[in-house]
Design a protein around this motif. Structure first.
Motif, PDB file in Angstrom:
ATOM      1  N   PHE A  11       0.825  -1.205   0.196  1.00 23.31           N
ATOM      2  CA  PHE A  11      -0.110   0.056   0.058  1.00 23.31           C
ATOM      3  C   PHE A  11       1.133   1.175  -0.166  1.00 23.31           C
ATOM      4  CE2 PHE A  11      -3.081  -2.655   2.405  1.00 23.31           C
ATOM      5  CZ  PHE A  11      -4.143  -3.034   1.182  1.00 23.31           C
ATOM      6  N   ASN A  12       0.651   2.194  -0.970  1.00 25.00           N
ATOM      7  CA  ASN A  12       1.526   3.299  -1.054  1.00 25.00           C
ATOM      8  C   ASN A  12       2.922   3.047  -0.887  1.00 25.00           C
ATOM      9  OD1 ASN A  12      -1.164   4.478  -0.705  1.00 25.00           O
ATOM     10  ND2 ASN A  12      -0.862   4.572   1.541  1.00 25.00           N
ATOM     11  N   ILE A  16       3.260  -4.688   2.554  1.00 25.69           N
ATOM     12  CA  ILE A  16       2.458  -5.264   3.729  1.00 25.69           C
ATOM     13  C   ILE A  16       2.486  -6.654   3.802  1.00 25.69           C
ATOM     14  CG2 ILE A  16       0.105  -4.880   4.595  1.00 25.69           C
ATOM     15  CD1 ILE A  16       1.347  -2.560   4.589  1.00 25.69           C
ATOM     16  N   LEU A  35       0.694  -9.825  15.444  1.00 22.36           N
ATOM     17  CA  LEU A  35       0.539  -8.455  16.106  1.00 22.36           C
ATOM     18  C   LEU A  35      -0.468  -7.544  15.269  1.00 22.36           C
ATOM     19  CD1 LEU A  35       4.025  -8.060  17.352  1.00 22.36           C
ATOM     20  CD2 LEU A  35       2.123  -8.383  18.737  1.00 22.36           C
ATOM     21  N   SER A  36      -0.924  -6.531  15.874  1.00 24.47           N
ATOM     22  CA  SER A  36      -1.771  -5.652  15.210  1.00 24.47           C
ATOM     23  C   SER A  36      -0.972  -4.952  14.085  1.00 24.47           C
ATOM     24  CB  SER A  36      -2.135  -4.637  16.181  1.00 24.47           C
ATOM     25  OG  SER A  36      -3.543  -4.786  16.613  1.00 24.47           O
ATOM     26  N   GLY A  37      -1.504  -4.671  12.933  1.00 22.95           N
ATOM     27  CA  GLY A  37      -0.804  -3.874  11.773  1.00 22.95           C
ATOM     28  C   GLY A  37       0.230  -4.906  11.154  1.00 22.95           C
ATOM     29  N   THR A  38       0.215  -6.124  11.361  1.00 24.61           N
ATOM     30  CA  THR A  38       1.100  -6.986  10.463  1.00 24.61           C
ATOM     31  C   THR A  38       0.452  -7.575   9.354  1.00 24.61           C
ATOM     32  OG1 THR A  38       2.833  -8.694  11.420  1.00 24.61           O
ATOM     33  CG2 THR A  38       0.577  -9.200  11.678  1.00 24.61           C
ATOM     34  N   GLY A  39      -0.612  -7.364   9.046  1.00 18.97           N
ATOM     35  CA  GLY A  39      -1.144  -7.702   7.633  1.00 18.97           C
ATOM     36  C   GLY A  39      -2.212  -8.680   7.676  1.00 18.97           C
ATOM     37  N   LYS A  40      -2.696  -9.063   8.711  1.00 20.46           N
ATOM     38  CA  LYS A  40      -3.472 -10.420   8.896  1.00 20.46           C
ATOM     39  C   LYS A  40      -4.838  -9.981   8.145  1.00 20.46           C
ATOM     40  CE  LYS A  40      -4.117 -10.249  13.507  1.00 20.46           C
ATOM     41  NZ  LYS A  40      -3.055  -8.897  13.559  1.00 20.46           N
ATOM     42  N   SER A  41      -5.278  -8.992   8.276  1.00 18.09           N
ATOM     43  CA  SER A  41      -6.824  -8.694   7.615  1.00 18.09           C
ATOM     44  C   SER A  41      -6.529  -8.407   6.246  1.00 18.09           C
ATOM     45  CB  SER A  41      -7.177  -7.249   8.454  1.00 18.09           C
ATOM     46  OG  SER A  41      -7.698  -7.535   9.621  1.00 18.09           O
ATOM     47  N   THR A  42      -5.351  -7.951   5.863  1.00 16.16           N
ATOM     48  CA  THR A  42      -5.119  -7.641   4.080  1.00 16.16           C
ATOM     49  C   THR A  42      -4.930  -9.187   3.716  1.00 16.16           C
ATOM     50  OG1 THR A  42      -3.938  -5.613   4.916  1.00 16.16           O
ATOM     51  CG2 THR A  42      -3.310  -6.704   2.532  1.00 16.16           C
TER      52      THR A  42
HETATM   53  N1  LIG Z   1      -6.317   0.075   2.181  1.00 18.32           N
HETATM   54  C1  LIG Z   1      -5.287   0.516   2.908  1.00 18.32           C
HETATM   55  N2  LIG Z   1      -4.523   1.523   2.410  1.00 18.32           N
HETATM   56  C2  LIG Z   1      -3.344   1.769   2.934  1.00 18.32           C
HETATM   57  N3  LIG Z   1      -2.594   0.972   4.059  1.00 18.32           N
HETATM   58  C3  LIG Z   1      -3.502   0.129   4.390  1.00 18.32           C
HETATM   59  C4  LIG Z   1      -4.795  -0.404   3.936  1.00 18.32           C
HETATM   60  N4  LIG Z   1      -5.173  -1.383   4.595  1.00 18.32           N
HETATM   61  C5  LIG Z   1      -4.184  -1.907   5.422  1.00 18.32           C
HETATM   62  N5  LIG Z   1      -3.244  -0.979   5.416  1.00 18.32           N
HETATM   63  C6  LIG Z   1      -2.052  -1.001   6.335  1.00 18.32           C
HETATM   64  O1  LIG Z   1      -1.491  -2.314   6.205  1.00 18.32           O
HETATM   65  C7  LIG Z   1      -0.865  -2.741   7.444  1.00 18.32           C
HETATM   66  C8  LIG Z   1      -1.427  -3.890   7.906  1.00 18.32           C
HETATM   67  O2  LIG Z   1      -2.778  -3.683   8.106  1.00 18.32           O
HETATM   68  P1  LIG Z   1      -3.871  -5.016   8.519  1.00 18.32           P
HETATM   69  O3  LIG Z   1      -3.773  -6.154   7.347  1.00 18.32           O
HETATM   70  O4  LIG Z   1      -5.293  -4.126   8.757  1.00 18.32           O
HETATM   71  O5  LIG Z   1      -3.014  -5.591   9.644  1.00 18.32           O
HETATM   72  P2  LIG Z   1      -3.638  -6.482  10.977  1.00 18.32           P
HETATM   73  O6  LIG Z   1      -4.895  -6.991  10.631  1.00 18.32           O
HETATM   74  O7  LIG Z   1      -2.760  -7.472  11.235  1.00 18.32           O
HETATM   75  O8  LIG Z   1      -3.965  -5.511  12.213  1.00 18.32           O
HETATM   76  C9  LIG Z   1      -1.044  -1.579   8.368  1.00 18.32           C
HETATM   77  O9  LIG Z   1      -0.163  -0.711   8.483  1.00 18.32           O
HETATM   78  C10 LIG Z   1      -2.289  -0.770   7.573  1.00 18.32           C
HETATM   79  O10 LIG Z   1      -2.190   0.756   8.194  1.00 18.32           O
END
Ligand SMILES: Nc1ncnc2c1ncn2[C@@H]1O[C@H](COP(=O)(O)OP(=O)(O)O)[C@@H](O)[C@H]1O
Ligand SMILES: [Mg+2]
Length: 235
Positions: A11-12, A16, A35-42
């Motif tokens: 992203f940008n 990730i 951990l939070s922010g590690t890319g799980k949701s992505t």
């Molecule tokens: N749509 C997006 N645009 C820009 N950055 C994103 C986007 N979605 C997630 N991120 C960034 O990607 C990283 C991983 O996010 P995420 O997958 O939500 O992590 P987790 O679920 O592990 O907490 C974070 O730094 C978040 O800010």
């Protein structure tokens, strides 16, 4: 059931997800922890088709996901979220029926099916209740019934218990296990909470800074090798 090959996502210009390859078997309860922010949701959004990877391949049931077949494949899955994502202007049964409504007209059989699901989630008395009157645990049960109405082969769960107390967390985890047993649904669950992962998954991928660190088999107690991370993972 799901196979990822060298998934990368930025992203940008910030990386990730790095080169993630893994395989999830049919009827498995598979965890993704980190951990939070590690890319799980992505990673979950790439598996459920909400996002496309920059590079890498995704196979569902041995079929390569592409622009042309994505919609059909995504239709065989459902996703539940930490924040339930229910519609407050619809009552409980209308929320459960919503995925069918967007696909076509609702018939009597659909309503009977929704009632059976209300029974399954132990909320038959709440058929006509307003969503705002429900507790968090009840809302998540309704979201699970809504996920089940289309008979999905895979249910993706993104932190499904992170807004709930311990008792409601246990109820939801038991319900997910019951779904896996009853319908043989493959369940993929993202959580930062090692206790949730230990309670429900057979296998879990540990994601660290966007990379796959290790896949542990929970049944064999190999998850104990995680204990050093336990403190880190507890928010
Ligand atoms: N749509 C997006 N645009 C820009 N950055 C994103 C986007 N979605 C997630 N991120 C960034 O990607 C990283 C991983 O996010 P995420 O997958 O939500 O992590 P987790 O679920 O592990 O907490 C974070 O730094 C978040 O800010
Ligand atoms: Mg997340």
């Amino acid at each position: 059931m799901i196979k990822l090959e060298k998934i990368n996502k930025s992203f940008n210009n910030e990386i990730i997800l790095k080169d993630i390859s893994l395989e999830i078997d049919s009827s498995e309860i598979f965890g993704i922890v980190g951990l939070s922010g590690t890319g799980k949701s992505t990673l979950l959004k790439i598996m459920n088709g909400f996002l496309s990877p920059d590079t890498g391949l995704i196979y569902v049931d041995n079929i390569l996901l592409s622009k042309d077949n994505k919609l059909d494949i995504v239709k065989k899955t459902a996703t539940i979220f930490q924040e339930y994502n229910l519609l407050n202007n619809l009552n409980v049964i209308k929320n459960i029926l919503l995925p069918l409504k967007v696909r076509g007209k609702i018939n009597e059989d659909d309503i009977l099916k929704a009632r059976k699901l209300l029974e399954f989630i132990n909320m038959s008395d709440f058929e006509n209740s307003n969503i705002q009157t429900l507790s968090g645990g009840q809302k998540q049960r309704v979201a699970i019934a809504r996920a089940l109405i289309t008979d999905p082969k895979i249910i993706f769960c993104d932190e499904p218990t992170s807004a709930l107390d311990k008792e409601n967390t246990n109820t939801i985890l038991e319900l997910l296990k019951n779904i896996n047993n009853t319908f043989k649904t493959t369940i993929i669950i993202v959580s930062h909470d090692i206790n949730v992962i230990k309670a429900i998954t057979n296998k879990t991928a540990i994601i660290t800074n966007g990379a796959l660190e290790e896949i542990v088999t929970v049944k064999n107690k190999a998850i104990n090798s995680l204990s050093y991370k336990e403190e880190l993972l507890n928010d």
